[in-house]
Design a protein around this motif. Structure first.
Motif, PDB file in Angstrom:
ATOM      1  N   LYS A 230      39.216  71.526  96.003  1.00  0.00           N
ATOM      2  CA  LYS A 230      38.305  71.793  96.945  1.00  0.00           C
ATOM      3  C   LYS A 230      37.163  71.019  97.183  1.00  0.00           C
ATOM      4  CE  LYS A 230      37.160  76.152  98.933  1.00  0.00           C
ATOM      5  NZ  LYS A 230      36.711  77.751  98.661  1.00  0.00           N
ATOM      6  N   LYS A 231      36.611  70.782  96.248  1.00  0.00           N
ATOM      7  CA  LYS A 231      35.282  70.087  96.123  1.00  0.00           C
ATOM      8  C   LYS A 231      35.454  68.485  96.442  1.00  0.00           C
ATOM      9  CE  LYS A 231      32.167  72.675  93.068  1.00  0.00           C
ATOM     10  NZ  LYS A 231      32.189  72.390  91.574  1.00  0.00           N
ATOM     11  N   GLY A 232      36.680  68.156  95.877  1.00  0.00           N
ATOM     12  CA  GLY A 232      37.159  66.734  96.174  1.00  0.00           C
ATOM     13  C   GLY A 232      37.828  66.752  97.909  1.00  0.00           C
ATOM     14  N   LYS A 233      37.603  67.635  98.618  1.00  0.00           N
ATOM     15  CA  LYS A 233      37.887  67.633 100.037  1.00  0.00           C
ATOM     16  C   LYS A 233      39.418  66.841 100.082  1.00  0.00           C
ATOM     17  CE  LYS A 233      33.383  67.414 102.000  1.00  0.00           C
ATOM     18  NZ  LYS A 233      33.077  68.424 101.063  1.00  0.00           N
ATOM     19  N   VAL A 234      40.281  67.634  99.161  1.00  0.00           N
ATOM     20  CA  VAL A 234      41.676  67.247  99.377  1.00  0.00           C
ATOM     21  C   VAL A 234      42.352  68.192 100.140  1.00  0.00           C
ATOM     22  CG1 VAL A 234      43.930  67.256  98.149  1.00  0.00           C
ATOM     23  CG2 VAL A 234      41.802  66.467  97.045  1.00  0.00           C
ATOM     24  N   PRO A 235      43.139  67.709 101.329  1.00  0.00           N
ATOM     25  CA  PRO A 235      43.663  68.731 102.343  1.00  0.00           C
ATOM     26  C   PRO A 235      44.488  69.548 101.607  1.00  0.00           C
ATOM     27  CG  PRO A 235      43.546  66.290 103.001  1.00  0.00           C
ATOM     28  CD  PRO A 235      43.042  66.096 101.755  1.00  0.00           C
ATOM     29  N   PHE A 236      44.452  70.805 101.667  1.00  0.00           N
ATOM     30  CA  PHE A 236      45.372  71.677 101.039  1.00  0.00           C
ATOM     31  C   PHE A 236      45.769  72.638 101.964  1.00  0.00           C
ATOM     32  CE2 PHE A 236      46.313  74.752  97.780  1.00  0.00           C
ATOM     33  CZ  PHE A 236      46.246  74.215  96.447  1.00  0.00           C
TER      34      PHE A 236
ATOM     35  N   TYR B  78      48.581  71.194  90.007  1.00  0.00           N
ATOM     36  CA  TYR B  78      46.992  71.249  90.270  1.00  0.00           C
ATOM     37  C   TYR B  78      46.450  70.313  89.090  1.00  0.00           C
ATOM     38  CZ  TYR B  78      48.906  75.252  92.438  1.00  0.00           C
ATOM     39  OH  TYR B  78      49.746  76.011  93.227  1.00  0.00           O
ATOM     40  N   LEU B  79      46.937  70.417  87.843  1.00  0.00           N
ATOM     41  CA  LEU B  79      46.362  69.595  86.718  1.00  0.00           C
ATOM     42  C   LEU B  79      46.472  68.033  87.279  1.00  0.00           C
ATOM     43  CD1 LEU B  79      45.329  69.261  84.091  1.00  0.00           C
ATOM     44  CD2 LEU B  79      47.470  69.463  82.973  1.00  0.00           C
ATOM     45  N   LEU B  80      47.635  67.618  87.719  1.00  0.00           N
ATOM     46  CA  LEU B  80      48.060  66.277  87.921  1.00  0.00           C
ATOM     47  C   LEU B  80      46.962  65.987  89.072  1.00  0.00           C
ATOM     48  CD1 LEU B  80      49.496  63.833  87.574  1.00  0.00           C
ATOM     49  CD2 LEU B  80      50.747  64.492  89.197  1.00  0.00           C
ATOM     50  N   GLY B  81      46.595  66.751  90.404  1.00  0.00           N
ATOM     51  CA  GLY B  81      45.774  66.614  91.245  1.00  0.00           C
ATOM     52  C   GLY B  81      44.261  66.482  90.552  1.00  0.00           C
ATOM     53  N   TRP B  82      43.867  67.231  89.770  1.00  0.00           N
ATOM     54  CA  TRP B  82      42.501  67.102  89.125  1.00  0.00           C
ATOM     55  C   TRP B  82      42.568  65.706  88.411  1.00  0.00           C
ATOM     56  CZ3 TRP B  82      41.166  67.342  83.743  1.00  0.00           C
ATOM     57  CH2 TRP B  82      39.851  67.589  83.392  1.00  0.00           C
ATOM     58  N   GLN B  83      43.469  65.517  87.533  1.00  0.00           N
ATOM     59  CA  GLN B  83      43.392  64.372  86.833  1.00  0.00           C
ATOM     60  C   GLN B  83      43.404  63.056  87.649  1.00  0.00           C
ATOM     61  OE1 GLN B  83      47.014  64.820  84.508  1.00  0.00           O
ATOM     62  NE2 GLN B  83      45.722  65.615  82.897  1.00  0.00           N
ATOM     63  N   TYR B  84      44.154  63.032  88.819  1.00  0.00           N
ATOM     64  CA  TYR B  84      43.864  61.714  90.081  1.00  0.00           C
ATOM     65  C   TYR B  84      42.435  61.982  90.522  1.00  0.00           C
ATOM     66  CZ  TYR B  84      48.978  60.897  89.913  1.00  0.00           C
ATOM     67  OH  TYR B  84      50.322  60.316  89.704  1.00  0.00           O
ATOM     68  N   LEU B  85      42.092  62.856  90.612  1.00  0.00           N
ATOM     69  CA  LEU B  85      40.564  62.659  91.224  1.00  0.00           C
ATOM     70  C   LEU B  85      39.606  62.179  90.144  1.00  0.00           C
ATOM     71  CD1 LEU B  85      39.956  66.698  92.880  1.00  0.00           C
ATOM     72  CD2 LEU B  85      40.120  64.188  93.908  1.00  0.00           C
ATOM     73  N   ARG B  86      39.845  62.740  89.025  1.00  0.00           N
ATOM     74  CA  ARG B  86      38.979  61.984  88.077  1.00  0.00           C
ATOM     75  C   ARG B  86      39.321  60.503  87.902  1.00  0.00           C
ATOM     76  NH1 ARG B  86      36.684  65.390  84.318  1.00  0.00           N
ATOM     77  NH2 ARG B  86      36.969  64.016  82.516  1.00  0.00           N
ATOM     78  N   ALA B  87      40.464  60.110  87.997  1.00  0.00           N
ATOM     79  CA  ALA B  87      40.874  58.691  88.228  1.00  0.00           C
ATOM     80  C   ALA B  87      40.752  57.962  89.342  1.00  0.00           C
ATOM     81  CB  ALA B  87      42.378  58.531  87.420  1.00  0.00           C
TER      82      ALA B  87
ATOM     83  N   GLY C 191      42.099  77.049  85.178  1.00  0.00           N
ATOM     84  CA  GLY C 191      43.002  77.071  86.455  1.00  0.00           C
ATOM     85  C   GLY C 191      41.945  77.124  87.537  1.00  0.00           C
ATOM     86  N   LEU C 192      40.996  77.988  87.544  1.00  0.00           N
ATOM     87  CA  LEU C 192      40.109  77.892  88.704  1.00  0.00           C
ATOM     88  C   LEU C 192      39.294  76.632  88.972  1.00  0.00           C
ATOM     89  CD1 LEU C 192      39.020  81.952  88.158  1.00  0.00           C
ATOM     90  CD2 LEU C 192      40.366  81.069  90.055  1.00  0.00           C
ATOM     91  N   LYS C 193      38.877  76.099  87.733  1.00  0.00           N
ATOM     92  CA  LYS C 193      38.252  74.857  87.805  1.00  0.00           C
ATOM     93  C   LYS C 193      39.102  73.896  88.502  1.00  0.00           C
ATOM     94  CE  LYS C 193      37.640  72.058  84.333  1.00  0.00           C
ATOM     95  NZ  LYS C 193      37.627  71.676  82.840  1.00  0.00           N
ATOM     96  N   LEU C 194      40.297  73.817  88.080  1.00  0.00           N
ATOM     97  CA  LEU C 194      41.091  72.667  88.783  1.00  0.00           C
ATOM     98  C   LEU C 194      41.296  72.996  90.286  1.00  0.00           C
ATOM     99  CD1 LEU C 194      44.282  72.718  86.439  1.00  0.00           C
ATOM    100  CD2 LEU C 194      42.309  71.420  86.301  1.00  0.00           C
ATOM    101  N   MET C 195      41.465  74.057  90.914  1.00  0.00           N
ATOM    102  CA  MET C 195      41.644  74.328  91.868  1.00  0.00           C
ATOM    103  C   MET C 195      40.267  73.954  92.933  1.00  0.00           C
ATOM    104  SD  MET C 195      44.601  75.444  92.452  1.00  0.00           S
ATOM    105  CE  MET C 195      45.342  76.552  93.287  1.00  0.00           C
ATOM    106  N   SER C 196      38.970  74.578  92.088  1.00  0.00           N
ATOM    107  CA  SER C 196      37.717  74.330  92.820  1.00  0.00           C
ATOM    108  C   SER C 196      37.436  72.920  92.869  1.00  0.00           C
ATOM    109  CB  SER C 196      36.677  75.024  92.329  1.00  0.00           C
ATOM    110  OG  SER C 196      36.007  74.545  91.251  1.00  0.00           O
ATOM    111  N   ALA C 197      37.974  72.013  91.974  1.00  0.00           N
ATOM    112  CA  ALA C 197      37.884  70.657  91.842  1.00  0.00           C
ATOM    113  C   ALA C 197      38.597  70.012  93.111  1.00  0.00           C
ATOM    114  CB  ALA C 197      38.135  70.145  90.473  1.00  0.00           C
TER     115      ALA C 197
END
Lengths: 113, 464
Positions: free
Chosen positions: B220-226, B167-176, B212-218
């Motif tokens: 979700k907000k990024g509309k990544v199919p989960f 999930y951390l990598l997912g969050w980092q990719y969203l930011r990038a 962890g919750l912040k990563l998951m909600s990011a």
């Protein structure tokens, strides 16, 4: 640089353009970012197959990027079985795909079996 | 750095420049010990703070504040006066403190009175159909590409598996701004129910839980199919990955991508401790081997050798740094630089901090326990990637009387390729345990022996 690379440099305002070096992969000239591992350089240059496996000779490419899996083995400047994720890319390197099992030469690992 | 002469002697040798190794070195140096640190990379950081001293502002922003905080420890290490041997592959650690290593194509050795092994963790193998295809990497591997070379997938990527790093990598990719095709999560409802039992404990580590919750909600907000509760994962493709097939809620699904990043947690890298014949125990919660140590990380029966960091069991970067300090204090006390009172008073707040850092682990370990099917695969799946031995092959050896990992070598060269069982070892143990109907403890592990890293005959012949 190949257009079908699986990985590409981050895009962004503050990313500074990296200096590049020239290397050769299977006789093909490539311009790659300086200061990165050979594995990273090849991936960014569109190389997606690094070697073929020893038994079925099927294509393989980096999996762990930290020296654990040995899937990224290539021949560098004539020396076989180099872990490309642990070797820093240098100008003028000549890299080749590693095909199948290695021949028993001076580059053989000592005491590995 | 000046060239080191073979045969140099040190009070302490540290192997590994991650948070644990750097902290052990800083702590021992501060008490006046003569310390050398050997690491395979060109710069400090290990994998968690990889490239931290060279990261540009854009990378620091994308990777986030926890990564950026690694700079403090790197700075402290650089002014500590530790002799830092970069690009040094340690291929043997002797029980007497001899360290043999390969550096710049040359084999050398040094001797240390005490040794701290801080070789950290590696990603757990994720043996599913198609996992050997080019285009399939570990999420940790992809993060290393991001940290060390600013590289990110050039097309929408699939993240599959479970655990904080995914999930951390997912969050980092969203930011990038890297598009994510899907997160395919193997965590299911039963995992949440079981983990709930550890929630109170985990709440005590609220900042980590909140992160962890912040990563998951990011995500979700990024509309990544989960997709949650995914089973039957299989990478599609013949010469390279083309997509991932999986089942969710009884429905067969397929998502296309040429880059598939797999992750189901990290496990201690125990090659050195096994090669030292140290005693190990099977941890049934983290599903891995851990070396038996005392409260300072000292190996049982090996009084001058310590382990610090994730090599002791997975606790994360902050816990690793504390474990490195604890080992460093004990090393200093043994060397006679501090007395037991000074050691204990310095250790007390560290032990409290360590307990705090580890409080969230039971919750994480239960919630993200990797699924049996993704650790103990079906017959057709390759387990040993080097020698191309499948789970079915191994079960066949068991039927013929093979009782443990070492025997798989003679039955079918399993674990005998260049990785020497590093990647397949845990899977081999678990496949045999399941086939024999016994515990992994009873099956045991490969008998690891040096060289831990490949050394050529030519390099050995040229020993300085």
């Amino acid at each position: 640089m190949a257009t079908n690379s699986l990985f590409r440099p981050l895009q962004g305002p503050s990313s500074t353009p990296a200096r590049s070096v020239k290397i050769e992969f299977d006789g093909r000239a490539l311009q790659v970012q300086e200061g990165v591992s050979v594995a990273a350089a090849l991936l960014s240059a569109g190389v997606s197959r690094f070697r073929t496996s020893v038994v079925s000779e099927t294509p393989r490419a980096p999996y762990c990027m930290m020296g654990v899996c040995f899937e990224c083995l290539v021949e560098i400047d004539g020396q076989a079985s180099r872990q490309s994720c642990l070797v820093q890319v240098r100008d003028g390197m000549k890299i080749q795909t590693q095909r199948g099992p290695r021949a028993l030469t001076d580059g053989t690992e000592a005491g590995n079996e | 750095m000046s060239d080191i002469q073979t045969g140099d002697r040190y009070d302490l040798a540290v192997v590994g420049a991650g948070p644990a190794g750097m902290s052990a070195a800083i702590t021992a140096r501060a008490r006046g010990l003569n310390v050398v640190l050997l690491d395979e990379q060109e710069a400090v950081g290990g994998q968690i703070y990889r490239n931290i001293t060279r990261a540009n502002p854009r990378a620091l922003d994308v990777l986030g504040p926890d990564y950026a905080s690694g700079a403090r420890i790197a700075d402290a290490f650089h002014i500590s006066g530790t002799v830092h041997l970069t690009g040094a592959s340690v291929w043997q650690v002797g029980r007497d403190g001899t360290i043999n290593y390969l550096r710049g194509g040359k084999v050398s050795s040094l001797h240390a009175t005490q040794v701290v092994l801080a070789s950290g963790a590696m990603e757990r193998p994720f043996p599913i159909p198609g996992w050997t295809l080019p285009g399939v990497l570990g999420a940790g591997a992809a993060q290393i590409l991001l940290k060390s070379a600013d590289l990110a997938p050039s097309e929408p990527v699939i993240l599959a598996g479970c655990g904080p790093l995914l999930y951390l990598l997912g969050w980092q990719y969203l930011r990038a701004g890297v598009p994510i095709k899907a997160v395919i999560d193997t965590t299911d409802t039963t995992d949440y129910v079981r983990a709930a039992g550890h929630l109170i404990e985990a709440l005590a580590a609220w900042p980590m839980l909140k992160k962890g919750l912040k990563l998951m909600s990011a995500l979700k907000k990024g509309k990544v199919p989960f997709y949650r509760g995914a089973t039957n994962l299989a990478v599609q493709g013949t010469d390279a990955a083309t997509g991932l097939r999986f089942t969710v809620g009884g429905k067969d699904m397929h998502v296309d991508s040429k880059v598939i990043l797999l992750h189901q947690g990290v496990v201690p890298n125990t090659q050195f401790t096994w090669s030292l014949r140290a005693k190990h125990s099977w941890n049934d919660v983290q599903l891995c081997w851990t070396p038996d140590v005392d409260a300072w990380g000292r190996l049982e029966g090996l009084p001058n050798i310590y382990v610090a960091g994730d090599g002791l069991g997975i606790g994360g970067a902050l816990a690793a740094a504390v474990q490195g300090q604890l080992a460093g204090l004990e090393v200093a006390a043994v060397a006679g630089k501090i007395d037991a009172g000074a050691r204990d008073s310095a250790a007390a707040p560290l032990r409290a901090e360590l307990a705090k850092q580890l409080r969230i682990r039971p919750f994480l370990d239960v919630l993200y326990r990797p699924k049996d099917a993704n650790r103990v695969p079906a017959d057709a799946v390759t387990v040993c990637r080097c020698e191309e031995v499948t789970a079915g092959d191994i079960r066949g050896y068991v039927a013929l009387g093979c009782s443990g990992p070492n025997q798989t070598k003679s039955f079918g060269r399993c674990g005998m390729g260049p990785c020497q069982g590093r990647l397949c070892g845990l899977t081999v143990t678990e496949v045999i345990a399941q086939a024999r109907g016994v515990s992994p403890s009873e099956v045991g592990y490969y008998r690891i022996r040096p060289p831990i890293k490949p050394v050529t005959l030519g390099e050995l012949a040229n020993e300085a």
